[in-house]
Design a protein around this motif. Structure first.
Motif, mmCIF file in Angstrom:
data_model
loop_
_atom_site.group_PDB
_atom_site.id
_atom_site.type_symbol
_atom_site.label_atom_id
_atom_site.label_comp_id
_atom_site.label_asym_id
_atom_site.label_seq_id
_atom_site.Cartn_x
_atom_site.Cartn_y
_atom_site.Cartn_z
ATOM 1 N N LYS A 176 0.838 -1.200 0.000
ATOM 2 C CA LYS A 176 0.000 0.000 0.000
ATOM 3 C C LYS A 176 0.873 1.250 0.000
ATOM 4 C CE LYS A 176 -3.565 -2.259 2.849
ATOM 5 N NZ LYS A 176 -4.305 -2.175 4.134
ATOM 6 N N ILE A 177 0.339 2.322 -0.563
ATOM 7 C CA ILE A 177 0.991 3.626 -0.458
ATOM 8 C C ILE A 177 0.628 4.217 0.896
ATOM 9 C CG2 ILE A 177 1.155 5.967 -1.380
ATOM 10 C CD1 ILE A 177 2.413 3.950 -3.208
ATOM 11 N N VAL A 178 1.631 4.393 1.760
ATOM 12 C CA VAL A 178 1.356 4.910 3.108
ATOM 13 C C VAL A 178 1.648 6.399 3.229
ATOM 14 C CG1 VAL A 178 1.665 2.698 4.261
ATOM 15 C CG2 VAL A 178 3.655 4.165 3.880
ATOM 16 N N GLY A 179 2.206 6.998 2.184
ATOM 17 C CA GLY A 179 2.462 8.432 2.226
ATOM 18 C C GLY A 179 3.150 8.916 0.970
ATOM 19 N N ILE A 180 2.887 10.158 0.604
ATOM 20 C CA ILE A 180 3.560 10.811 -0.516
ATOM 21 C C ILE A 180 4.052 12.169 -0.036
ATOM 22 C CG2 ILE A 180 3.346 11.688 -2.866
ATOM 23 C CD1 ILE A 180 1.133 9.698 -3.359
ATOM 24 N N LEU A 181 5.368 12.396 -0.170
ATOM 25 C CA LEU A 181 5.979 13.622 0.331
ATOM 26 C C LEU A 181 6.579 14.416 -0.815
ATOM 27 C CD1 LEU A 181 7.938 12.079 3.354
ATOM 28 C CD2 LEU A 181 5.721 13.208 3.454
ATOM 29 N N ASN A 182 6.476 15.729 -0.760
ATOM 30 C CA ASN A 182 7.196 16.593 -1.686
ATOM 31 C C ASN A 182 8.672 16.623 -1.314
ATOM 32 O OD1 ASN A 182 4.903 17.393 -3.190
ATOM 33 N ND2 ASN A 182 4.349 18.854 -1.559
ATOM 34 N N ARG A 183 9.517 16.960 -2.293
ATOM 35 C CA ARG A 183 10.957 17.005 -2.048
ATOM 36 C C ARG A 183 11.309 17.890 -0.847
ATOM 37 N NH1 ARG A 183 15.582 17.183 -5.584
ATOM 38 N NH2 ARG A 183 14.258 17.285 -7.438
ATOM 39 N N GLU A 184 10.606 19.039 -0.738
ATOM 40 C CA GLU A 184 10.957 20.010 0.294
ATOM 41 C C GLU A 184 10.681 19.501 1.712
ATOM 42 O OE1 GLU A 184 8.969 20.590 -2.299
ATOM 43 O OE2 GLU A 184 10.402 21.688 -3.576
ATOM 44 N N GLU A 185 9.663 18.671 1.875
ATOM 45 C CA GLU A 185 9.293 18.206 3.207
ATOM 46 C C GLU A 185 9.875 16.840 3.552
ATOM 47 O OE1 GLU A 185 5.137 17.272 3.755
ATOM 48 O OE2 GLU A 185 4.865 16.805 1.630
ATOM 49 N N ALA A 186 10.494 16.178 2.587
ATOM 50 C CA ALA A 186 11.006 14.829 2.825
ATOM 51 C C ALA A 186 12.305 14.866 3.613
ATOM 52 C CB ALA A 186 11.229 14.122 1.490
ATOM 53 N N THR A 187 12.359 14.072 4.657
ATOM 54 C CA THR A 187 13.582 13.865 5.431
ATOM 55 C C THR A 187 13.786 12.368 5.606
ATOM 56 O OG1 THR A 187 12.464 13.858 7.591
ATOM 57 C CG2 THR A 187 13.193 16.003 6.725
ATOM 58 N N VAL A 188 15.023 11.985 5.908
ATOM 59 C CA VAL A 188 15.320 10.568 6.130
ATOM 60 C C VAL A 188 14.467 10.024 7.270
ATOM 61 C CG1 VAL A 188 17.091 8.932 6.864
ATOM 62 C CG2 VAL A 188 17.660 10.720 5.209
ATOM 63 N N GLN A 189 14.260 10.846 8.306
ATOM 64 C CA GLN A 189 13.478 10.392 9.451
ATOM 65 C C GLN A 189 12.020 10.147 9.062
ATOM 66 O OE1 GLN A 189 13.288 13.170 12.708
ATOM 67 N NE2 GLN A 189 12.566 11.634 14.165
ATOM 68 N N LYS A 190 11.414 11.070 8.329
ATOM 69 C CA LYS A 190 10.021 10.906 7.921
ATOM 70 C C LYS A 190 9.857 9.690 7.011
ATOM 71 C CE LYS A 190 8.491 15.754 8.168
ATOM 72 N NZ LYS A 190 7.999 16.908 7.372
ATOM 73 N N ILE A 191 10.756 9.567 6.035
ATOM 74 C CA ILE A 191 10.660 8.438 5.115
ATOM 75 C C ILE A 191 10.872 7.123 5.862
ATOM 76 C CG2 ILE A 191 11.675 7.347 3.079
ATOM 77 C CD1 ILE A 191 12.405 10.151 2.100
ATOM 78 N N GLY A 192 11.833 7.115 6.789
ATOM 79 C CA GLY A 192 12.096 5.913 7.572
ATOM 80 C C GLY A 192 10.891 5.469 8.376
ATOM 81 N N LEU A 193 10.160 6.425 8.957
ATOM 82 C CA LEU A 193 8.952 6.091 9.717
ATOM 83 C C LEU A 193 7.881 5.495 8.810
ATOM 84 C CD1 LEU A 193 8.709 9.197 12.082
ATOM 85 C CD2 LEU A 193 9.260 6.859 12.752
ATOM 86 N N LEU A 194 7.699 6.103 7.633
ATOM 87 C CA LEU A 194 6.723 5.577 6.684
ATOM 88 C C LEU A 194 7.114 4.175 6.213
ATOM 89 C CD1 LEU A 194 6.122 8.801 4.561
ATOM 90 C CD2 LEU A 194 4.443 7.696 6.046
ATOM 91 N N MET A 195 8.397 3.950 6.013
ATOM 92 C CA MET A 195 8.874 2.627 5.589
ATOM 93 C C MET A 195 8.586 1.578 6.648
ATOM 94 S SD MET A 195 12.490 3.787 3.824
ATOM 95 C CE MET A 195 13.150 2.136 3.611
ATOM 96 N N GLY A 196 8.492 2.006 7.902
ATOM 97 C CA GLY A 196 8.185 1.090 8.990
ATOM 98 C C GLY A 196 6.698 0.931 9.247
ATOM 99 N N GLY A 197 5.858 1.568 8.414
ATOM 100 C CA GLY A 197 4.418 1.402 8.538
ATOM 101 C C GLY A 197 3.720 2.479 9.342
ATOM 102 N N ILE A 198 4.478 3.506 9.795
ATOM 103 C CA ILE A 198 3.860 4.617 10.515
ATOM 104 C C ILE A 198 3.068 5.460 9.519
ATOM 105 C CG2 ILE A 198 4.280 6.624 11.976
ATOM 106 C CD1 ILE A 198 5.010 3.962 13.255
ATOM 107 N N SER A 199 1.897 5.920 9.897
ATOM 108 C CA SER A 199 1.046 6.679 8.980
ATOM 109 C C SER A 199 1.685 8.018 8.629
ATOM 110 C CB SER A 199 -0.331 6.932 9.605
ATOM 111 O OG SER A 199 -0.230 7.834 10.695
ATOM 112 N N GLU A 200 1.211 8.587 7.509
ATOM 113 C CA GLU A 200 1.765 9.862 7.050
ATOM 114 C C GLU A 200 1.523 10.960 8.076
ATOM 115 O OE1 GLU A 200 1.651 12.729 3.086
ATOM 116 O OE2 GLU A 200 0.470 10.894 3.160
ATOM 117 N N GLU A 201 0.357 10.977 8.716
ATOM 118 C CA GLU A 201 0.057 12.001 9.720
ATOM 119 C C GLU A 201 1.023 11.900 10.895
ATOM 120 O OE1 GLU A 201 -2.147 9.966 8.337
ATOM 121 O OE2 GLU A 201 -3.102 11.445 7.012
ATOM 122 N N GLU A 202 1.303 10.670 11.345
ATOM 123 C CA GLU A 202 2.235 10.480 12.456
ATOM 124 C C GLU A 202 3.651 10.849 12.047
ATOM 125 O OE1 GLU A 202 0.921 6.826 15.118
ATOM 126 O OE2 GLU A 202 0.780 6.331 12.998
#
Length: 541
Positions: free
Chosen positions: A513-539
């Motif tokens: 499933k797609i759990v989140g879509i981030l723009n280049r400006e807001e993407a960080t390794v930490q945010k992407i890492g959380l999404l990769m672990g199944g954390i929701s985009e809002e979290e």
């Protein structure tokens, strides 16, 4: 002396001469200080061209030694000689201070050398456990599967290399198959472990964990040879670096005394340029659209895609991030027509691709760089020129009324090899069989074929896997050039640095499933890492 060294533990309750004790001490001192492996003046040529010329390499106990060089520099040839796959034309090999000439991998394994190759040597129709214990020297007629499974499970848990022992290899992702290869070597109690691009299929978190494995092995006295193109990995994990260029040894460095700029200068003759020429912003026009797409879930399909909705605009790179095995391959294959769409729509520049086969989608403008080049993209028994026209061999200028134009095919190959820096060992050039190319040159061959003028969307899955740093820089710029020319690019990569450097937007897959879509400006390794672990985009935000 090894047999008598136990005597020192008896507090001299039996008479032992001082001379013997002295000899025992000298032997034990030698055991601690001797090199595991020494290679002296190694030469190996193919078709009269040197792949290795006068190479010297020493690996000590408790040392991680990196081999660095461009594709075709001779790194894989050198470790294949160590592992008994090739025989050196000249030179000397010492294994624990004794002459060695391994005539086969079996002899190398029996001596205590393990190798995880870039191209896996697994039996696809067998389970993980069966691959691990296959052809073990101490196997009896009746294998104690319960004991073998427990040992494998303990190893996997100890080193964080989790994989289901009962899973069939063909049902595993490329990353999971890599773990099996590593476990297979560790299961055999090696003293020297050779790793050819071991982190190419691992996430940053898995790479960090794997490096802890290597550090633990180093502490226990194991020697490790690691081939990698990632400067950050060399600086983080290795003790020494040997650099090869065009089959020759150009530098031996202590890692603590060097830096990435010096390493790249030795390897490619210049410093790296990671300032990519990204022009403008994506256009509003949509090039590729997926509407609520699910794949046709079959018994042997690893992952089900669920309700995937994505858009790629003209002049945009959409990065797809995620832990290996969360549906990336399935997503690429649904778009390219390899897997059937169970539900939803796929629109290419407004055209519905439903019912259109693989060739039809390619002709409509969908190009594909597969993560598994040997299974999906190349015919290794054919030569370079033939592989470059696999998509268009029946069309002008390569054929006219079913008559093959060999001159046009050869001209195309020569031009593509030059443009995409494909290097072939020997004098045969475009007639070189693809199976004789290095992994990186095989990958560049695919990219040379797929990045063509009529492509509208390029689905690039792990496009720089196995490439050296110079070639990686080149391929990334090629993808950016496609973007700048108004095409759409879907970049699927396990390399977060690559995803963040090239993508205009980043979508994260988890569990199909797609759990989140981030723009280049807001993407960080930490945010992407959380999404990769199944954390929701809002979290994650």
């Amino acid at each position: 002396f090894r047999s008598f060294s136990f005597l020192k533990h008896f507090n001299y309750s039996i008479p032992v001469s001082k001379d013997l004790l002295t000899l025992i001490s000298l032997y034990e001192k030698k055991e601690k200080t001797m090199s595991l492996l020494q290679m002296k003046h190694i030469c190996k040529s193919f078709s009269g061209v040197y792949a290795n010329e006068d190479i010297n390499l020493t690996v000590e106990k408790g040392e991680i030694h990196a081999l660095l060089g461009e594709n075709g520099a001779g790194k894989t040839t050198l470790v294949n000689i160590i592992f008994g796959l090739y025989t050196a034309d000249s030179g000397e090999i010492l294994w624990k201070d004794k002459p060695a000439d391994f005539a086969s991998p079996r002899e190398a394994i029996d001596a205590g050398i393990g190798m995880v190759q870039q191209h896996f040597s697994l039996v696809n129709k067998m389970t993980v456990l069966d691959n691990i214990v296959l052809n073990l020297k101490d196997n009896s007629f009746f294998l104690d599967r319960a004991a073998a499974k427990k040992k494998l499970t303990d190893l996997a848990e100890k080193y964080g290399l989790y994989v289901n022992p009962d899973a069939v290899i063909s049902d595993l992702s490329v990353g999971e198959q890599q773990r099996v290869e590593i476990l297979k070597a560790l299961y055999r109690n090696v003293e020297l472990l050779i790793l050819d691009e071991p982190t190419g299929v691992l996430t940053p978190q898995e790479t960090t964990q794997f490096f802890e494995v290597l550090r633990n092995l180093k502490k226990e006295g194991y020697g490790i040879i690691i081939i990698t193109h990632r400067m950050s990995e060399i600086m983080a994990i290795s003790d020494k670096v040997t650099i090869l260029r065009d089959g020759r040894q150009v530098a031996d460095l202590v890692t603590a005394d060097t830096n990435p700029e010096e390493l790249s200068a030795y390897m490619i003759g210049r410093e790296l340029n990671d300032d990519y020429h990204i022009e403008g912003s994506p256009k509003k026009d949509i090039m590729l659209e997926l509407k609520n797409v699910s794949n046709h879930h079959r018994k042997h399909s690893r992952h089900k895609l669920e309700n995937i909705s994505l858009t790629i605009h003209k002049g945009e790179i959409l990065g797809i991030a995620g832990v290996e095995g969360n549906g990336q391959k399935e997503l690429a294959e649904v778009i390219t027509g390899i897997q059937k769409t169970g539900e939803g729509e796929i629109l290419l520049d407004g055209q519905n691709l439903a019912g259109i086969n693989i060739r039809g989608r390619y002709e409509a403008g969908v190009s594909y760089i597969s993560e598994d080049r040997l299974s999906d993209s190349l015919i290794t028994g054919m030569n370079i020129s033939e592989n470059l026209v696999l998509r268009e061999y029946g069309k002008l200028p390569f054929a006219n009324h079913s008559i093959i134009n060999k001159a046009a095919i050869r001209k195309n190959a020569a031009e593509k090899m030059k443009q995409y820096q494909v290097r072939a060992s020997g004098k045969s050039g475009i007639d070189t069989l693809v199976k004789l190319l290095s992994g990186g040159n095989q990958q560049k061959l695919i990219i040379a074929r797929e990045l063509n003028n009529h492509a509208k969307v390029i689905v690039a899955s792990q496009p720089t896997r196995g490439l050296d740093i110079g070639a990686t820089e080149f391929v990334r710029q090629q993808l950016i050039d496609q973007r700048n020319a108004g095409k759409g690019v879907m970049l699927i990569s396990a390399d977060l640095e690559e995803i963040m450097a090239l993508s205009d937007r980043i979508a994260v897959l988890f569990g199909g499933k797609i759990v989140g879509i981030l723009n280049r400006e807001e993407a960080t390794v930490q945010k992407i890492g959380l999404l990769m672990g199944g954390i929701s985009e809002e979290e994650a935000r």
